[in-house]
Motif scaffolding. Structure first.
Motif, PDB file in Angstrom:
ATOM      1  N   ARG A  20       0.846  -1.208   0.000  1.00 46.40           N
ATOM      2  CA  ARG A  20       0.000   0.000   0.000  1.00 46.40           C
ATOM      3  C   ARG A  20       0.872   1.245   0.000  1.00 46.40           C
ATOM      4  NH1 ARG A  20      -4.909  -1.587  -0.795  1.00 46.40           N
ATOM      5  NH2 ARG A  20      -5.726   0.410  -0.164  1.00 46.40           N
ATOM      6  N   THR A  21       1.859   1.248  -0.848  1.00 47.53           N
ATOM      7  CA  THR A  21       2.867   2.302  -0.863  1.00 47.53           C
ATOM      8  C   THR A  21       2.620   3.314  -1.970  1.00 47.53           C
ATOM      9  OG1 THR A  21       5.249   2.658  -0.773  1.00 47.53           O
ATOM     10  CG2 THR A  21       4.467   1.050  -2.356  1.00 47.53           C
ATOM     11  N   THR A  22       3.402   4.366  -1.965  1.00 41.94           N
ATOM     12  CA  THR A  22       3.272   5.433  -2.951  1.00 41.94           C
ATOM     13  C   THR A  22       4.138   5.145  -4.167  1.00 41.94           C
ATOM     14  OG1 THR A  22       5.081   6.687  -1.971  1.00 41.94           O
ATOM     15  CG2 THR A  22       2.868   7.129  -1.135  1.00 41.94           C
ATOM     16  N   VAL A  23       3.910   5.911  -5.213  1.00 45.03           N
ATOM     17  CA  VAL A  23       4.715   5.802  -6.429  1.00 45.03           C
ATOM     18  C   VAL A  23       6.170   6.143  -6.111  1.00 45.03           C
ATOM     19  CG1 VAL A  23       5.121   6.833  -8.699  1.00 45.03           C
ATOM     20  CG2 VAL A  23       2.820   6.224  -8.014  1.00 45.03           C
ATOM     21  N   ARG A  24       6.358   7.174  -5.311  1.00 44.13           N
ATOM     22  CA  ARG A  24       7.714   7.603  -4.952  1.00 44.13           C
ATOM     23  C   ARG A  24       8.469   6.490  -4.222  1.00 44.13           C
ATOM     24  NH1 ARG A  24       9.573  13.347  -3.369  1.00 44.13           N
ATOM     25  NH2 ARG A  24       7.778  13.746  -4.663  1.00 44.13           N
ATOM     26  N   ALA A  25       7.816   5.828  -3.278  1.00 42.11           N
ATOM     27  CA  ALA A  25       8.461   4.747  -2.531  1.00 42.11           C
ATOM     28  C   ALA A  25       8.778   3.561  -3.446  1.00 42.11           C
ATOM     29  CB  ALA A  25       7.577   4.306  -1.376  1.00 42.11           C
ATOM     30  N   ALA A  26       7.866   3.237  -4.354  1.00 42.09           N
ATOM     31  CA  ALA A  26       8.106   2.131  -5.285  1.00 42.09           C
ATOM     32  C   ALA A  26       9.259   2.459  -6.227  1.00 42.09           C
ATOM     33  CB  ALA A  26       6.844   1.831  -6.086  1.00 42.09           C
ATOM     34  N   ALA A  27       9.330   3.693  -6.683  1.00 37.95           N
ATOM     35  CA  ALA A  27      10.414   4.112  -7.571  1.00 37.95           C
ATOM     36  C   ALA A  27      11.753   3.994  -6.869  1.00 37.95           C
ATOM     37  CB  ALA A  27      10.184   5.546  -8.041  1.00 37.95           C
ATOM     38  N   ALA A  65      -5.983  10.626  -2.926  1.00 44.20           N
ATOM     39  CA  ALA A  65      -6.975  11.253  -2.063  1.00 44.20           C
ATOM     40  C   ALA A  65      -6.371  11.678  -0.726  1.00 44.20           C
ATOM     41  CB  ALA A  65      -8.135  10.292  -1.828  1.00 44.20           C
ATOM     42  N   GLN A  66      -5.309  11.013  -0.302  1.00 42.11           N
ATOM     43  CA  GLN A  66      -4.695  11.299   0.990  1.00 42.11           C
ATOM     44  C   GLN A  66      -3.477  12.210   0.907  1.00 42.11           C
ATOM     45  OE1 GLN A  66      -3.745   7.436   2.463  1.00 42.11           O
ATOM     46  NE2 GLN A  66      -5.854   6.926   2.989  1.00 42.11           N
ATOM     47  N   ARG A  67      -3.046  12.573  -0.270  1.00 37.39           N
ATOM     48  CA  ARG A  67      -1.780  13.290  -0.391  1.00 37.39           C
ATOM     49  C   ARG A  67      -1.792  14.656   0.278  1.00 37.39           C
ATOM     50  NH1 ARG A  67      -1.501  14.404  -6.862  1.00 37.39           N
ATOM     51  NH2 ARG A  67      -3.359  15.700  -6.959  1.00 37.39           N
ATOM     52  N   HIS A  68      -2.922  15.325   0.302  1.00 43.37           N
ATOM     53  CA  HIS A  68      -2.965  16.630   0.970  1.00 43.37           C
ATOM     54  C   HIS A  68      -2.757  16.485   2.473  1.00 43.37           C
ATOM     55  CE1 HIS A  68      -7.117  15.235   1.468  1.00 43.37           C
ATOM     56  NE2 HIS A  68      -7.227  16.098   2.457  1.00 43.37           N
ATOM     57  N   ILE A  69      -3.172  15.363   3.019  1.00 41.88           N
ATOM     58  CA  ILE A  69      -2.963  15.116   4.446  1.00 41.88           C
ATOM     59  C   ILE A  69      -1.491  14.858   4.729  1.00 41.88           C
ATOM     60  CG2 ILE A  69      -3.494  13.537   6.348  1.00 41.88           C
ATOM     61  CD1 ILE A  69      -6.239  13.094   4.930  1.00 41.88           C
ATOM     62  N   ARG A  70      -0.861  14.016   3.902  1.00 44.10           N
ATOM     63  CA  ARG A  70       0.572  13.735   4.083  1.00 44.10           C
ATOM     64  C   ARG A  70       1.398  14.990   3.917  1.00 44.10           C
ATOM     65  NH1 ARG A  70      -0.668   8.878   1.441  1.00 44.10           N
ATOM     66  NH2 ARG A  70      -0.138   9.733  -0.582  1.00 44.10           N
ATOM     67  N   GLY A  71       1.015  15.839   2.985  1.00 38.73           N
ATOM     68  CA  GLY A  71       1.732  17.096   2.778  1.00 38.73           C
ATOM     69  C   GLY A  71       1.639  17.997   3.991  1.00 38.73           C
ATOM     70  N   GLY A  72       0.466  18.047   4.601  1.00 38.41           N
ATOM     71  CA  GLY A  72       0.283  18.859   5.798  1.00 38.41           C
ATOM     72  C   GLY A  72       1.096  18.337   6.970  1.00 38.41           C
ATOM     73  N   ALA A  74       3.907  16.621   6.740  1.00 37.02           N
ATOM     74  CA  ALA A  74       5.307  16.906   6.447  1.00 37.02           C
ATOM     75  C   ALA A  74       5.646  18.364   6.755  1.00 37.02           C
ATOM     76  CB  ALA A  74       5.616  16.588   4.994  1.00 37.02           C
ATOM     77  N   THR A  75       4.761  19.270   6.400  1.00 40.28           N
ATOM     78  CA  THR A  75       4.995  20.694   6.672  1.00 40.28           C
ATOM     79  C   THR A  75       5.014  20.949   8.175  1.00 40.28           C
ATOM     80  OG1 THR A  75       3.914  21.289   4.602  1.00 40.28           O
ATOM     81  CG2 THR A  75       4.140  23.022   6.262  1.00 40.28           C
ATOM     82  N   ARG A  76       4.102  20.331   8.881  1.00 43.87           N
ATOM     83  CA  ARG A  76       4.048  20.500  10.332  1.00 43.87           C
ATOM     84  C   ARG A  76       5.341  20.016  10.972  1.00 43.87           C
ATOM     85  NH1 ARG A  76      -0.161  17.668  14.502  1.00 43.87           N
ATOM     86  NH2 ARG A  76       0.358  18.969  16.273  1.00 43.87           N
ATOM     87  N   GLN A  77       5.822  18.844  10.550  1.00 44.73           N
ATOM     88  CA  GLN A  77       7.066  18.310  11.102  1.00 44.73           C
ATOM     89  C   GLN A  77       8.254  19.201  10.755  1.00 44.73           C
ATOM     90  OE1 GLN A  77       7.168  14.308   9.649  1.00 44.73           O
ATOM     91  NE2 GLN A  77       5.847  13.528  11.275  1.00 44.73           N
TER      92      GLN A  77
END
Length: 82
Positions: A20-27, A65-72, A74-77
């Motif tokens: 259940r990984t992202t394109v970036r992680a698979a690449a 659908a979840q990328r905006h959450i992950r982006g937020g 990452a910015t918070r961290q």
């Protein structure tokens, strides 16, 4: 992972579905670019393995659908100093 593009597309799709990984992680895992992953999954895979393509597409749509959450997160961290 050079060589047979069909085999690479199948392995990428299986990896994305199982983890259940992202394109970036698979690449990163397979040592190819994100563009290659997208091309393999969206253009090559549907021509010879439609059911696997549909499963991988479902995971990618969920990630999209979840990328905006992950982006937020990452910015918070970033601004918390992590």
């Amino acid at each position: 992972m050079k060589g047979n593009m069909e085999e690479r597309a199948v392995r990428l799709a299986q990896y994305i579905i199982e983890n259940r990984t992202t394109v970036r992680a698979a690449a990163t895992k397979f040592g190819v670019s994100k563009s290659t992953v997208h091309k393999d999954l969206s253009e090559r895979l549907p021509t010879f393995n439609r059911p696997l393509y549909l499963q991988a597409k479902a995971v990618l749509e969920e990630n999209k659908a979840q990328r905006h959450i992950r982006g937020g997160i990452a910015t918070r961290q970033k601004y918390k100093g992590r």
